[in-house]
Design a protein around this motif. Structure first.
Motif, PDB file in Angstrom:
ATOM      1  N   THR A   1       0.841  -1.196   0.000  1.00  0.00           N
ATOM      2  CA  THR A   1       0.000   0.000   0.000  1.00  0.00           C
ATOM      3  C   THR A   1       0.879   1.251   0.000  1.00  0.00           C
ATOM      4  O   THR A   1       2.094   1.172   0.222  1.00  0.00           O
ATOM      5  CB  THR A   1      -0.870   0.035   1.269  1.00  0.00           C
ATOM      6  OG1 THR A   1       0.015   0.090   2.406  1.00  0.00           O
ATOM      7  CG2 THR A   1      -1.736  -1.206   1.378  1.00  0.00           C
ATOM      8  N   SER A   2       0.248   2.421  -0.180  1.00  0.00           N
ATOM      9  CA  SER A   2       1.017   3.670  -0.216  1.00  0.00           C
ATOM     10  C   SER A   2       1.664   3.972   1.134  1.00  0.00           C
ATOM     11  O   SER A   2       2.609   4.744   1.220  1.00  0.00           O
ATOM     12  CB  SER A   2       0.117   4.837  -0.642  1.00  0.00           C
ATOM     13  OG  SER A   2      -0.925   5.002   0.308  1.00  0.00           O
ATOM     14  N   GLU A   3       1.164   3.339   2.215  1.00  0.00           N
ATOM     15  CA  GLU A   3       1.755   3.549   3.547  1.00  0.00           C
ATOM     16  C   GLU A   3       3.112   2.872   3.687  1.00  0.00           C
ATOM     17  O   GLU A   3       3.875   3.212   4.591  1.00  0.00           O
ATOM     18  CB  GLU A   3       0.824   2.995   4.640  1.00  0.00           C
ATOM     19  CG  GLU A   3      -0.217   3.966   5.141  1.00  0.00           C
ATOM     20  CD  GLU A   3      -1.375   4.157   4.183  1.00  0.00           C
ATOM     21  OE1 GLU A   3      -1.455   3.415   3.177  1.00  0.00           O
ATOM     22  OE2 GLU A   3      -2.193   5.061   4.433  1.00  0.00           O
TER      23      GLU A   3
ATOM     24  N   THR B   1       5.156   1.741   0.775  1.00  0.00           N
ATOM     25  CA  THR B   1       5.931   1.640  -0.464  1.00  0.00           C
ATOM     26  C   THR B   1       6.363   3.026  -0.929  1.00  0.00           C
ATOM     27  O   THR B   1       5.902   4.048  -0.419  1.00  0.00           O
ATOM     28  CB  THR B   1       5.091   0.972  -1.584  1.00  0.00           C
ATOM     29  OG1 THR B   1       3.880   1.720  -1.737  1.00  0.00           O
ATOM     30  CG2 THR B   1       4.777  -0.466  -1.273  1.00  0.00           C
ATOM     31  N   GLY B   2       7.251   3.035  -1.896  1.00  0.00           N
ATOM     32  CA  GLY B   2       7.712   4.289  -2.488  1.00  0.00           C
ATOM     33  C   GLY B   2       8.868   4.867  -1.705  1.00  0.00           C
ATOM     34  O   GLY B   2       9.231   4.411  -0.610  1.00  0.00           O
TER      35      GLY B   2
ATOM     36  N   PRO C   1       2.577  11.724  -2.504  1.00  0.00           N
ATOM     37  CA  PRO C   1       2.322  11.021  -1.247  1.00  0.00           C
ATOM     38  C   PRO C   1       1.821  11.968  -0.151  1.00  0.00           C
ATOM     39  O   PRO C   1       1.941  13.183  -0.267  1.00  0.00           O
ATOM     40  CB  PRO C   1       3.676  10.430  -0.875  1.00  0.00           C
ATOM     41  CG  PRO C   1       4.694  11.111  -1.711  1.00  0.00           C
ATOM     42  CD  PRO C   1       4.006  11.853  -2.808  1.00  0.00           C
TER      43      PRO C   1
END
Ligand code: V55
Ligand code: FE
Length: 496
Positions: free
Chosen positions: A8-10, A12-13, A389
């Motif tokens: 999830t965006s929490e 990753t990245g 983000p």
């Protein structure tokens, strides 16, 4: 056995993939010149989960606190990073898995951690009385050794306070060195009770007052002036039945007023008055002060709706951040007026957060503000780094509230700043004259550097770029810890 973080965006990245390391690096690479009068340490803390979430998913605010320290010595910078050894971290290391469920919901934790502190110690780290206090607002502080970053244990001020929540945003009185703090939900989860504490610079409790809030909302930060403490009460509320049922701790209430509790620091008992403002979102305080006529002025970034998308309203809905109107607001609260309405005006018309004043002016009239800004007119390379983000800020800024002048720096279309920290150039330099220190993440490269800026010329960019051979996950708050042997620079720890 597989061990995987959610995709999830929490998790990753380049900003949110966990960093998960401890260690040290002597003499970081430096581009430019680190000012020789910067003597001390910059300490800050990030939520950084050691283990994947027990329930399969989690929010950013629930990660284990990892402290980074940058030590400035004669133009050199040494780096150290260490987790706060909280009870929950030690338990999960032993079990080699996460044992905690929903954010601030002990009913969802593994039974093996029942009764242990729920603190992640992930929100702020504050020098006080010769130690560092690692803070999470649902629990007591954790004390750490300022030199080794060794965790000394949960800190209840030598049994002077009970096992209450304790804010991540205590204030240090710049004159006396006293620490002023509070806890909310202080008589148990979803209770409306607030406790306010004052400790002298040696950590001796000098005041404890209990009051009640009109609703069980989040109180993330607060303000302190010579005669008052002010509690901004966020219309994001806790509910015991929902929490017992395994639900989320906070739920956004679009119909509730925002409230400001103004508590006298002089009265014997809890002499509090609650002012009202239209429904809005506000978390962090720049500063507050008292006018000669007794009015209280309080500056804080404001958004027209819920920024904490991970605490949605009852029907699960949340607003798109781009659709919210955000600004730096100035509130006026008049303790002598018959009306309980708070008055507001705009100080700066763009989305901004992580406001910092010159710490020598806490509670006094301030003219200078430092903060991060999200200017939507500047380029953003979505094709390279994906959608923006959470907490993405593309400028670091100095706002002169006297002239209205904004001095800002943009690093590039793939770069994101973390919270700035102000350091005075010398003990008696004018307000706002000194340095700004901030982490800067290069999202395209997956790298992080610490930048040092001269507050008199922020638009020129950093005077030094201190390079990490690692990427640091997005963090929350940090502070400057002055070298007690230096010439009075920065927030002196109260034991000096
Ligand atoms: C905040 C952060 C928190 C939290 C509550 O920025 C509020 C606000 C990192 O944890 O638990
Ligand atoms: Fe905060």
């Amino acid at each position: 056995m597989s061990l995987r973080f959610p995709k999830t965006s929490e998790f990753t990245g380049s900003l949110y993939a966990p960093s998960r390391f401890e260690g040290q690096i002597r003499d970081l690479e430096v581009e430019g010149q680190v000012p020789l009068d910067l003597r001390g340490s910059f300490v800050q803390v990030a939520p950084d989960p050691e283990y994947p979430p027990m329930l399969g998913d989690d929010i950013y605010f629930n990660g284990d606190g990892a402290v980074s320290a940058f030590r400035f010595i004669q133009g050199h910078v040494d780096f150290q990073r260490r987790y706060v050894d909280t009870a929950r971290l030690l338990a999960q290391r032993k079990a080699r898995r996460s044992l905690h469920g929903v954010y601030r919901n002990p009913f969802t934790n593994d039974p093996s951690v029942a009764g242990l502190s729920n603190s992640t110690a992930n929100t702020n780290i504050v020098p006080f009385n010769g130690m560092l206090l690692a803070l999470k607002e649902d629990s007591l502080p954790y004390a750490m050794d300022a030199n080794s970053l060794e965790t000394l244990g949960e800190w209840n001020f030598r049994d002077q306070i009970t096992n209450t929540p304790f804010t991540a945003h205590p204030k240090i009185d710049p004159v006396s060195g006293a620490l002023i703090a509070f806890g909310y939900e202080a008589k148990g989860i979803a209770s409306r009770d607030i406790v306010c504490y004052e400790f002298d610079r040696h950590g001796i409790k000098t005041r404890e007052v209990w009051i009640e809030a009109p609703y069980a909302g989040m109180i993330h930060d607060f303000a302190v002036t010579p005669n008052f403490v002010i509690f901004p009460l966020l219309p994001s509320t806790a509910d015991l039945d929902r929490i017992r049922g395994g639900g989320r701790h906070f739920e956004w209430q679009p119909e509730l007023d925002f409230r400001f509790g103004v508590l006298s620091r002089r009265a014997e008992a809890g002499d509090v008055r609650w002012f009202s403002a239209p429904n809005c979102f506000q978390a962090h305080v720049l500063n507050a002060y008292e006018e000669a006529d007794g009015k209280i002025v309080l500056d804080m970034p404001m958004a027209s709706g819920n920024i904490f998308y991970f605490f949605p309203q009852a029907d699960g809905r949340t607003e798109q951040p781009e659709t919210l109107k955000s600004e730096l607001a100035r509130w006026t609260l008049d303790p002598h007026a018959s009306s309980d309405r708070a008055q507001v005006k705009t100080l700066f018309p763009w989305p901004c957060e992580f406001p910092r004043c010159d710490y020598r002016y806490v509670g006094q009239r301030h003219q200078h503000a430092f903060m991060l800004v999200m200017d939507p007119r500047l380029p953003y390379a979505e094709e390279r780094i994906g959608p923006r983000p959470f907490q993405f800020f593309n400028q670091i800024a100095h706002l002169d509230l006297g002239s209205g002048h904004v001095d800002a720096w943009f690093s590039g279309d793939t770069d994101c700043f973390q919270e700035p920290t102000f350091v005075a150039r010398s003990a008696d330099s004018p307000e706002g004259d000194g340095y700004l220190i901030a982490l800067l993440n290069h999202l395209a490269e997956g790298t992080t550097e610490l930048i040092v800026m001269d507050t008199l010329r922020v638009q020129d960019g950093p005077v030094a770029r201190i390079k990490l051979p690692l990427r640091l996950r997005m963090s929350i708050h940090g502070n400057w810890v002055s070298d007690p042997h230096a010439d009075g620079l920065g927030v002196t720890s109260a034991s000096d």
